[in-house]
Design a protein around this motif. Structure first.
Motif, PDB file in Angstrom:
ATOM      1  N   ALA A 152       0.864  -1.175   0.000  1.00  0.00           N
ATOM      2  CA  ALA A 152       0.000   0.000   0.000  1.00  0.00           C
ATOM      3  C   ALA A 152       0.899   1.222   0.000  1.00  0.00           C
ATOM      4  CB  ALA A 152      -0.909   0.014   1.228  1.00  0.00           C
ATOM      5  N   SER A 153       0.305   2.367  -0.273  1.00  0.00           N
ATOM      6  CA  SER A 153       1.078   3.576  -0.054  1.00  0.00           C
ATOM      7  C   SER A 153       0.510   4.251   1.193  1.00  0.00           C
ATOM      8  CB  SER A 153       1.049   4.490  -1.269  1.00  0.00           C
ATOM      9  OG  SER A 153      -0.235   4.999  -1.493  1.00  0.00           O
ATOM     10  N   ASP A 154       1.198   5.236   1.686  1.00  0.00           N
ATOM     11  CA  ASP A 154       0.883   5.806   2.990  1.00  0.00           C
ATOM     12  C   ASP A 154      -0.392   6.639   2.940  1.00  0.00           C
ATOM     13  OD1 ASP A 154       3.027   7.349   5.514  1.00  0.00           O
ATOM     14  OD2 ASP A 154       0.884   6.895   5.510  1.00  0.00           O
ATOM     15  N   ASN A 155      -1.523   5.943   3.066  1.00  0.00           N
ATOM     16  CA  ASN A 155      -2.815   6.594   2.957  1.00  0.00           C
ATOM     17  C   ASN A 155      -3.016   7.684   4.006  1.00  0.00           C
ATOM     18  OD1 ASN A 155      -4.429   5.143   0.787  1.00  0.00           O
ATOM     19  ND2 ASN A 155      -3.714   3.410   1.998  1.00  0.00           N
ATOM     20  N   GLU A 156      -2.547   7.412   5.197  1.00  0.00           N
ATOM     21  CA  GLU A 156      -2.726   8.386   6.273  1.00  0.00           C
ATOM     22  C   GLU A 156      -2.003   9.681   5.933  1.00  0.00           C
ATOM     23  OE1 GLU A 156      -1.832   6.821  10.082  1.00  0.00           O
ATOM     24  OE2 GLU A 156      -2.317   8.697  11.118  1.00  0.00           O
ATOM     25  N   ARG A 157      -0.768   9.552   5.494  1.00  0.00           N
ATOM     26  CA  ARG A 157       0.013  10.737   5.126  1.00  0.00           C
ATOM     27  C   ARG A 157      -0.667  11.474   3.971  1.00  0.00           C
ATOM     28  NH1 ARG A 157       2.237  14.647   6.462  1.00  0.00           N
ATOM     29  NH2 ARG A 157       4.076  15.507   5.445  1.00  0.00           N
ATOM     30  N   ILE A 281      -4.390  18.503 -12.462  1.00  0.00           N
ATOM     31  CA  ILE A 281      -4.907  18.242 -11.124  1.00  0.00           C
ATOM     32  C   ILE A 281      -3.834  18.101 -10.045  1.00  0.00           C
ATOM     33  CG2 ILE A 281      -6.223  16.545  -9.767  1.00  0.00           C
ATOM     34  CD1 ILE A 281      -7.804  16.025 -12.398  1.00  0.00           C
ATOM     35  N   THR A 282      -3.972  18.931  -9.019  1.00  0.00           N
ATOM     36  CA  THR A 282      -3.150  18.764  -7.816  1.00  0.00           C
ATOM     37  C   THR A 282      -3.569  17.445  -7.179  1.00  0.00           C
ATOM     38  OG1 THR A 282      -2.872  21.120  -7.383  1.00  0.00           O
ATOM     39  CG2 THR A 282      -2.724  19.645  -5.483  1.00  0.00           C
ATOM     40  N   THR A 283      -2.589  16.643  -6.783  1.00  0.00           N
ATOM     41  CA  THR A 283      -2.950  15.313  -6.339  1.00  0.00           C
ATOM     42  C   THR A 283      -1.942  14.728  -5.366  1.00  0.00           C
ATOM     43  OG1 THR A 283      -3.598  13.116  -7.162  1.00  0.00           O
ATOM     44  CG2 THR A 283      -1.735  14.168  -8.244  1.00  0.00           C
ATOM     45  N   ILE A 284      -2.334  13.642  -4.730  1.00  0.00           N
ATOM     46  CA  ILE A 284      -1.413  12.874  -3.898  1.00  0.00           C
ATOM     47  C   ILE A 284      -0.934  11.710  -4.743  1.00  0.00           C
ATOM     48  CG2 ILE A 284      -1.085  11.592  -1.755  1.00  0.00           C
ATOM     49  CD1 ILE A 284      -1.856  14.561  -1.353  1.00  0.00           C
ATOM     50  N   LYS A 285       0.326  11.699  -5.008  1.00  0.00           N
ATOM     51  CA  LYS A 285       0.879  10.699  -5.921  1.00  0.00           C
ATOM     52  C   LYS A 285       1.123   9.381  -5.210  1.00  0.00           C
ATOM     53  CE  LYS A 285       5.008   9.902  -8.773  1.00  0.00           C
ATOM     54  NZ  LYS A 285       4.311   9.705 -10.071  1.00  0.00           N
ATOM     55  N   VAL A 316       3.973   8.472  -0.147  1.00  0.00           N
ATOM     56  CA  VAL A 316       3.208   9.260  -1.112  1.00  0.00           C
ATOM     57  C   VAL A 316       3.865  10.625  -1.242  1.00  0.00           C
ATOM     58  CG1 VAL A 316       1.027   8.087  -0.662  1.00  0.00           C
ATOM     59  CG2 VAL A 316       1.638  10.137   0.674  1.00  0.00           C
ATOM     60  N   GLU A 317       3.404  11.388  -2.184  1.00  0.00           N
ATOM     61  CA  GLU A 317       3.999  12.689  -2.460  1.00  0.00           C
ATOM     62  C   GLU A 317       2.909  13.657  -2.921  1.00  0.00           C
ATOM     63  OE1 GLU A 317       7.130  12.116  -5.344  1.00  0.00           O
ATOM     64  OE2 GLU A 317       6.913  14.209  -5.998  1.00  0.00           O
ATOM     65  N   LEU A 318       2.929  14.853  -2.398  1.00  0.00           N
ATOM     66  CA  LEU A 318       1.973  15.856  -2.871  1.00  0.00           C
ATOM     67  C   LEU A 318       2.503  16.443  -4.177  1.00  0.00           C
ATOM     68  CD1 LEU A 318      -0.393  17.906  -2.560  1.00  0.00           C
ATOM     69  CD2 LEU A 318       1.174  19.311  -1.177  1.00  0.00           C
ATOM     70  N   VAL A 319       1.679  16.458  -5.198  1.00  0.00           N
ATOM     71  CA  VAL A 319       2.068  17.069  -6.469  1.00  0.00           C
ATOM     72  C   VAL A 319       1.142  18.238  -6.732  1.00  0.00           C
ATOM     73  CG1 VAL A 319       2.394  16.730  -8.936  1.00  0.00           C
ATOM     74  CG2 VAL A 319       2.847  14.846  -7.363  1.00  0.00           C
ATOM     75  N   GLU A 320       1.683  19.432  -6.612  1.00  0.00           N
ATOM     76  CA  GLU A 320       0.846  20.616  -6.813  1.00  0.00           C
ATOM     77  C   GLU A 320       0.792  21.001  -8.271  1.00  0.00           C
ATOM     78  OE1 GLU A 320       2.507  22.837  -2.895  1.00  0.00           O
ATOM     79  OE2 GLU A 320       0.850  23.890  -3.880  1.00  0.00           O
ATOM     80  N   ARG A 321      -0.431  21.100  -8.769  1.00  0.00           N
ATOM     81  CA  ARG A 321      -0.597  21.522 -10.161  1.00  0.00           C
ATOM     82  C   ARG A 321      -1.542  22.715 -10.214  1.00  0.00           C
ATOM     83  NH1 ARG A 321      -0.605  15.723 -11.276  1.00  0.00           N
ATOM     84  NH2 ARG A 321       1.409  15.157 -12.163  1.00  0.00           N
TER      85      ARG A 321
END
Lengths: 324, 324
Positions: A152-157, A281-285, A316-321
């Motif tokens: 899984a990826s870090d859903n909480e984060r 789209i800004t998203t959580i990668k 995970v990583e925040l990707v700002e778009r």
């Protein structure tokens, strides 16, 4: 736990015969072969490591069960699993469960009959019992069941990052569109974390559950248009997928609300589409490619009898778009 | 054409033995079984219908070779193939060729070793010779090779519809972005038809070939930005996929050109994404679901020895949305 002796006794043959069947060697009648196989299944017999390696050479197939290829996340995950499976010398047997229990159960049976070497479970409609009883290398995706290894990826984060970004951008009333929280999915932790952060900051919010994992355009549009028209003071949306986020952006535009000017939108996954829609789209990668690689690796290791942990959490990583 | 007698003679066994191997019955040593299989392959022996049915029961697997699941068209096509394969009692062995010859060749070999019942070819990198020599139920997607049955939608009509719409909307300088025309794909007929219609109407046009089938974001963006900046008088674009069309819309927006006000855009396929991006994409709809259904049906019929035609052309449909 059944031994090779148990199998031999029950099938009424010698241990040597059972060994030959396992190794696919020697002088065995088809009738005997089938009898031994049946007996092994009845006793839930797990061949030892060497035997399994030899048996494996006949299959080299990994089964992948996902809800549907229509959803870009699962298409990209399957793409990565296939790529890494091939690199490691495996073939991929693909199943779309459409989240139907009967189909999922049927596929698992079929995979056992085809003596696949392992199963990657990305669809979770069956009762936990049914997964426990599979005496098989299994890896689940985004779900924790007993001691079955999962990726899984870090859903909480992810939930934290999304909530914090919208708050930092000035949102005061945020809508969160998520999946069905009754299902025991690790993705629920996004929602828990999101709610924790917005509460801590005294931000008004509402959580709307959708009832599907897979792509259902009309349902998404219904939920989103209702949300935007009945709560016109919403200034931020955290959606549990980029697809839902894209729909939110589409309907904001139709209803005359500017994104990100009036409403800021955060998606989840970072599927390819997140960057080619406009506004992007800004998203959580989610590291989809790595998740696929890791899932295949974990099947491989189980087959080789290597010890592996249960929890495999990728960052995970925040990707700002352009939507925030 | 080799007969069962030829196989028996060459393998040094009786015809009864060969028959038992085919039917997977009776008292056969593994050594003999392998020898018979090898001999059948050497002689390119094709079992007769009844034997094939019995042999088939061991496999019931269809192989599907596509470039990549990253491309929504192929993801949706694979989704439909899997759905209909399952309905007909088949499993799906999935291969992403990434358009690499070595990988495609490798997969075909692997499918033969796994005794798949048939192959649906959606990836076309090998020389025609290599497809001719496959003694197998095969169906190709969007490519015509000798007498191999193929499934396609009406590419010519698609090109006509797209060209005519842009002309009817008042476009006077149209860019057409298509795939590599050197490849002998039926999709090329879209381009031929498009060029025919625009010429007939005295409309200025330019055709730009991309070098890929699969999703390559940076390449698309490079081609599109170059096109829009070097030819700022373009008022219409016909793209060979909805993905490319989405990129065109994105870059028009970035470069300050309104869609459809200043530039009208037509895509192709009608993948799910065409309707959830904003503005939603006017496109030529390929009946992807039916194409998958038909591909599976044609494999099935070949396995049953039923006569099938070579050409299976499904109709396309213009879907007008917000980009024109």
């Amino acid at each position: 736990m059944a031994t090779i002796n148990d199998v031999a006794e029950r099938a009424g043959v010698s241990v040597t015969t059972v060994s030959r069947v396992l190794n696919n060697r020697g002088y065995i009648s088809e009738k005997t072969r089938q009898k031994v196989y049946r007996t092994m299944e009845e006793l839930n017999y797990q061949p030892n490591e060497i035997a399994r390696s030899l048996l494996r050479k006949q299959s080299n197939i990994i089964g992948l069960i996902i809800p549907s290829l229509s959803h870009p996340f699962f298409a990209e995950f399957a793409n990565s699993v296939e790529f890494h499976a091939y690199q490691s010398g495996y073939k991929l047997l693909l199943c779309n469960s459409q989240l139907e229990q009967a189909k999922e159960r049927d596929y698992i049976e079929m995979m056992k009959r085809n003596r696949v070497d392992g199963i990657i479970m990305g669809s979770h409609t069956l009762e936990v019992e049914e997964y426990r009883n599979l005496n098989y290398p299994i890896v689940t995706l985004d779900r924790q069941i007993d001691d079955i290894p999962f990726v899984a990826s870090d859903n909480e984060r992810g939930g934290e990052l999304a909530a914090q970004l919208l708050i930092d951008k000035g949102c005061r009333k945020i809508a969160h569109i998520c999946g069905n929280l009754q299902l025991n999915m690790l993705a629920n932790r996004r929602t828990t974390a999101f709610e924790r952060i917005v509460r801590k900051n005294g931000i008004e919010f509402m959580t709307i559950q959708t009832d599907m994992n897979v792509f259902d355009q009309e349902e998404y549009e219904r939920i989103i248009t209702t949300l935007l028209t009945e709560h016109s003071d919403i200034d931020g949306v955290f959606a549990t997928s980029d697809i839902i986020a894209a729909f939110v952006v589409k309907w904001c535009r139709k209803l005359g609300k500017e994104v990100p000017g009036q409403i800021r939108v955060v998606g989840y996954d970072d599927v390819n589409a997140a960057s080619w829609v406009s506004p992007s789209i800004t998203t959580i990668k989610q590291p989809i490619r790595d998740m696929g690689r890791l899932a295949v690796e974990l099947i491989s290791k189980q087959m080789n009898g290597e010890p592996i942990g249960k929890v495999h959490l990728l960052p995970v990583e925040l990707v700002e778009r352009e939507t925030t």
